[in-house]
Design a protein around this motif. Structure first.
Motif, PDB file in Angstrom:
ATOM      1  N   ILE A 235      11.132  -3.726 -36.715  1.00 49.24           N
ATOM      2  CA  ILE A 235      11.488  -2.433 -36.120  1.00 49.24           C
ATOM      3  C   ILE A 235      12.943  -2.446 -35.666  1.00 49.24           C
ATOM      4  O   ILE A 235      13.691  -1.478 -35.866  1.00 49.24           O
ATOM      5  N   GLY A 236      13.368  -3.566 -35.057  1.00 51.74           N
ATOM      6  CA  GLY A 236      14.754  -3.673 -34.608  1.00 51.74           C
ATOM      7  C   GLY A 236      15.743  -3.623 -35.760  1.00 51.74           C
ATOM      8  O   GLY A 236      16.782  -2.959 -35.671  1.00 51.74           O
ATOM      9  N   LEU A 237      15.420  -4.304 -36.866  1.00 52.82           N
ATOM     10  CA  LEU A 237      16.312  -4.288 -38.025  1.00 52.82           C
ATOM     11  C   LEU A 237      16.357  -2.910 -38.674  1.00 52.82           C
ATOM     12  O   LEU A 237      17.396  -2.494 -39.195  1.00 52.82           O
ATOM     13  N   LYS A 238      15.247  -2.197 -38.651  1.00 49.71           N
ATOM     14  CA  LYS A 238      15.228  -0.850 -39.220  1.00 49.71           C
ATOM     15  C   LYS A 238      16.043   0.127 -38.378  1.00 49.71           C
ATOM     16  O   LYS A 238      16.730   0.999 -38.902  1.00 49.71           O
ATOM     17  N   GLN A 239      15.966  -0.014 -37.051  1.00 49.77           N
ATOM     18  CA  GLN A 239      16.659   0.913 -36.166  1.00 49.77           C
ATOM     19  C   GLN A 239      18.140   0.581 -35.999  1.00 49.77           C
ATOM     20  O   GLN A 239      18.931   1.454 -35.641  1.00 49.77           O
ATOM     21  N   SER A 240      18.507  -0.673 -36.254  1.00 53.41           N
ATOM     22  CA  SER A 240      19.900  -1.069 -36.112  1.00 53.41           C
ATOM     23  C   SER A 240      20.748  -0.425 -37.206  1.00 53.41           C
ATOM     24  O   SER A 240      20.317  -0.274 -38.351  1.00 53.41           O
ATOM     25  N   HIS A 241      21.967  -0.054 -36.857  1.00 45.32           N
ATOM     26  CA  HIS A 241      22.864   0.573 -37.836  1.00 45.32           C
ATOM     27  C   HIS A 241      23.375  -0.444 -38.850  1.00 45.32           C
ATOM     28  O   HIS A 241      23.523  -0.133 -40.034  1.00 45.32           O
ATOM     29  N   VAL A 242      23.674  -1.652 -38.384  1.00 45.01           N
ATOM     30  CA  VAL A 242      24.132  -2.727 -39.261  1.00 45.01           C
ATOM     31  C   VAL A 242      23.518  -4.040 -38.776  1.00 45.01           C
ATOM     32  O   VAL A 242      23.097  -4.152 -37.617  1.00 45.01           O
ATOM     33  N   PHE A 243      23.490  -5.027 -39.662  1.00 47.01           N
ATOM     34  CA  PHE A 243      23.036  -6.355 -39.256  1.00 47.01           C
ATOM     35  C   PHE A 243      23.672  -7.388 -40.179  1.00 47.01           C
ATOM     36  O   PHE A 243      24.185  -7.066 -41.257  1.00 47.01           O
TER      37      PHE A 243
ATOM     38  N   ASN B 159      21.054  -1.800 -26.637  1.00 50.70           N
ATOM     39  CA  ASN B 159      22.203  -2.384 -25.929  1.00 50.70           C
ATOM     40  C   ASN B 159      22.131  -3.906 -25.818  1.00 50.70           C
ATOM     41  O   ASN B 159      22.744  -4.503 -24.926  1.00 50.70           O
ATOM     42  N   HIS B 160      21.364  -4.544 -26.686  1.00 53.87           N
ATOM     43  CA  HIS B 160      21.286  -5.994 -26.723  1.00 53.87           C
ATOM     44  C   HIS B 160      21.528  -6.471 -28.159  1.00 53.87           C
ATOM     45  O   HIS B 160      21.139  -5.812 -29.115  1.00 53.87           O
ATOM     46  N   ILE B 161      22.175  -7.630 -28.271  1.00 54.28           N
ATOM     47  CA  ILE B 161      22.381  -8.260 -29.568  1.00 54.28           C
ATOM     48  C   ILE B 161      21.397  -9.417 -29.693  1.00 54.28           C
ATOM     49  O   ILE B 161      21.361 -10.312 -28.839  1.00 54.28           O
ATOM     50  N   TYR B 162      20.595  -9.396 -30.740  1.00 58.47           N
ATOM     51  CA  TYR B 162      19.587 -10.423 -30.963  1.00 58.47           C
ATOM     52  C   TYR B 162      20.000 -11.279 -32.158  1.00 58.47           C
ATOM     53  O   TYR B 162      20.446 -10.767 -33.182  1.00 58.47           O
ATOM     54  N   GLU B 163      19.845 -12.569 -32.016  1.00 58.08           N
ATOM     55  CA  GLU B 163      20.080 -13.512 -33.111  1.00 58.08           C
ATOM     56  C   GLU B 163      18.831 -14.380 -33.220  1.00 58.08           C
ATOM     57  O   GLU B 163      18.600 -15.266 -32.382  1.00 58.08           O
ATOM     58  N   GLU B 164      18.014 -14.121 -34.232  1.00 60.84           N
ATOM     59  CA  GLU B 164      16.688 -14.731 -34.312  1.00 60.84           C
ATOM     60  C   GLU B 164      16.409 -15.244 -35.719  1.00 60.84           C
ATOM     61  O   GLU B 164      16.969 -14.759 -36.699  1.00 60.84           O
ATOM     62  N   SER B 165      15.499 -16.204 -35.769  1.00 61.56           N
ATOM     63  CA  SER B 165      15.001 -16.658 -37.060  1.00 61.56           C
ATOM     64  C   SER B 165      14.177 -15.547 -37.684  1.00 61.56           C
ATOM     65  O   SER B 165      13.254 -15.014 -37.067  1.00 61.56           O
ATOM     66  N   CYS B 166      14.512 -15.190 -38.886  1.00 59.30           N
ATOM     67  CA  CYS B 166      13.878 -14.051 -39.542  1.00 59.30           C
ATOM     68  C   CYS B 166      12.687 -14.481 -40.401  1.00 59.30           C
ATOM     69  O   CYS B 166      11.601 -13.914 -40.299  1.00 59.30           O
ATOM     70  N   CYS B 167      12.882 -15.479 -41.246  1.00 57.56           N
ATOM     71  CA  CYS B 167      11.801 -15.930 -42.115  1.00 57.56           C
ATOM     72  C   CYS B 167      12.155 -17.284 -42.710  1.00 57.56           C
ATOM     73  O   CYS B 167      13.309 -17.716 -42.692  1.00 57.56           O
ATOM     74  N   LEU B 168      11.137 -17.958 -43.225  1.00 58.51           N
ATOM     75  CA  LEU B 168      11.305 -19.218 -43.940  1.00 58.51           C
ATOM     76  C   LEU B 168      10.602 -19.043 -45.283  1.00 58.51           C
ATOM     77  O   LEU B 168       9.378 -19.056 -45.361  1.00 58.51           O
ATOM     78  N   LEU B 169      11.393 -18.851 -46.336  1.00 59.62           N
ATOM     79  CA  LEU B 169      10.861 -18.466 -47.641  1.00 59.62           C
ATOM     80  C   LEU B 169      10.763 -19.668 -48.569  1.00 59.62           C
ATOM     81  O   LEU B 169      11.708 -20.471 -48.661  1.00 59.62           O
ATOM     82  N   PRO B 170       9.639 -19.825 -49.267  1.00 60.20           N
ATOM     83  CA  PRO B 170       9.521 -20.928 -50.231  1.00 60.20           C
ATOM     84  C   PRO B 170      10.251 -20.610 -51.528  1.00 60.20           C
ATOM     85  O   PRO B 170      10.260 -19.469 -51.996  1.00 60.20           O
TER      86      PRO B 170
END
Length: 285
Positions: free
Chosen positions: A168-176, A202-213
């Motif tokens: 949801i955060g990535l969808k609502q963010s203007h850029v990433f 008003n917060h910047i998040y830096e998170e692990s998104c996925c671990l893809l095989p």
């Protein structure tokens, strides 16, 4: 006709139904305190239910009034006990999620939930020994579901919730922006780790998104397929991507066939790109 029917089906509960017919309000319905059956909130329905099922039991009005009071009192007591049991079960489930979170954060096996519960009980026997409600406290601890299967479900639910919020955060963010690293795990299987950085509330998040095989090879095309496939599955617009950070592998940074170049061709615009060089410690001379 549809509006008229909707108005008839959603009438308000009337207080005199309780005194005259022994009905109580519950979730927009009239519930009979004698048989616990529900009817729509309509005077004719309430009267019909009482007259056909219960009125023949009473010979005089005094018996009817006393029986209604007793039935309502018993119904409220029963629903109160059920509500309390539901609340206790809800608290035990919440505690189970907390234990599952601790197990996941510390990288412990699912079976450690039972060990935590056993430790909790042993300590509680001593810690709450002088309290009058010690038995209640211990019984609530015993009700916590912490089996390996329960821990697995709790951790899976928590992980799914984190992924949902992040999506949801990535969808609502203007850029990433993203950072990628391809490596092998302990089983010598290739994995692609993706980290995302985005802005939300008003917060910047830096998170692990996925671990893809990466099942077959680790070419740039394979990395691009895994990367775009994940974001497509989550319905995240890659046109919002403006920056990519990778390692210094040729499959990532090659100017013609590298991952970054293929990704730029995929999104149709130039991306700000960085890469880190592998640090090799030189021997002392």
């Amino acid at each position: 006709m549809a509006e008229k029917k909707r108005k008839l089906d959603h009438r308000q509960f009337q207080d005199n139904w309780t005194k005259e017919h022994g009905f109580v309000e519950q979730k927009d319905c009239a519930v009979c305190a004698f048989c616990c059956e529900s009817v729509v909130c309509r005077t004719s329905s309430v009267q019909r239910r009482f007259q056909t099922k219960h009125q023949s039991k009473f010979k005089i009005s005094e018996e009817k009034g006393e029986a209604i009071k007793k039935a309502i009192s018993g119904f409220k007591k029963q629903t109160g006990i059920l509500s309390q049991a539901v609340r206790m079960k809800s608290k035990a489930t919440e505690c189970s999620y907390k234990i599952g979170q601790c197990v996941a954060l510390n990288g412990k096996p699912f079976t450690d939930g039972e060990y935590i519960k056993e430790t909790f009980l042993s300590g509680a026997e001593v810690l709450f020994r002088d309290l009058q409600n010690k038995d209640i406290i211990l019984s609530r601890i015993r009700e916590i579901p912490v089996s390996a299967r329960s821990a697995e479900r709790r951790i899976s639910d928590l992980a799914e919730n984190v992924t949902t919020k992040q999506t949801i955060g990535l969808k609502q963010s203007h850029v990433f922006s993203v950072a990628l690293d391809e490596n092998t795990d302990v089983n010598d299987a290739s994995r692609l780790a993706v980290l995302a950085r985005y802005h939300e509330n008003n917060h910047i998040y830096e998170e692990s998104c996925c671990l893809l095989p990466l099942h077959d090879t680790t070419k740039a095309e394979d990395i691009l397929c895994a990367f775009t496939g994940y974001f497509s599955k989550q319905d995240i617009d890659l046109n919002k991507l403006f920056c990519v950070t990778t390692d210094g592998a040729a499959a990532m940074i090659d100017k013609k066939k590298g991952f970054v170049k293929l990704l730029e061709n995929h999104v149709g615009c130039k991306l700000l790109s960085f890469y880190r060089r592998a640090y090799v410690q030189r021997p002392h001379l």
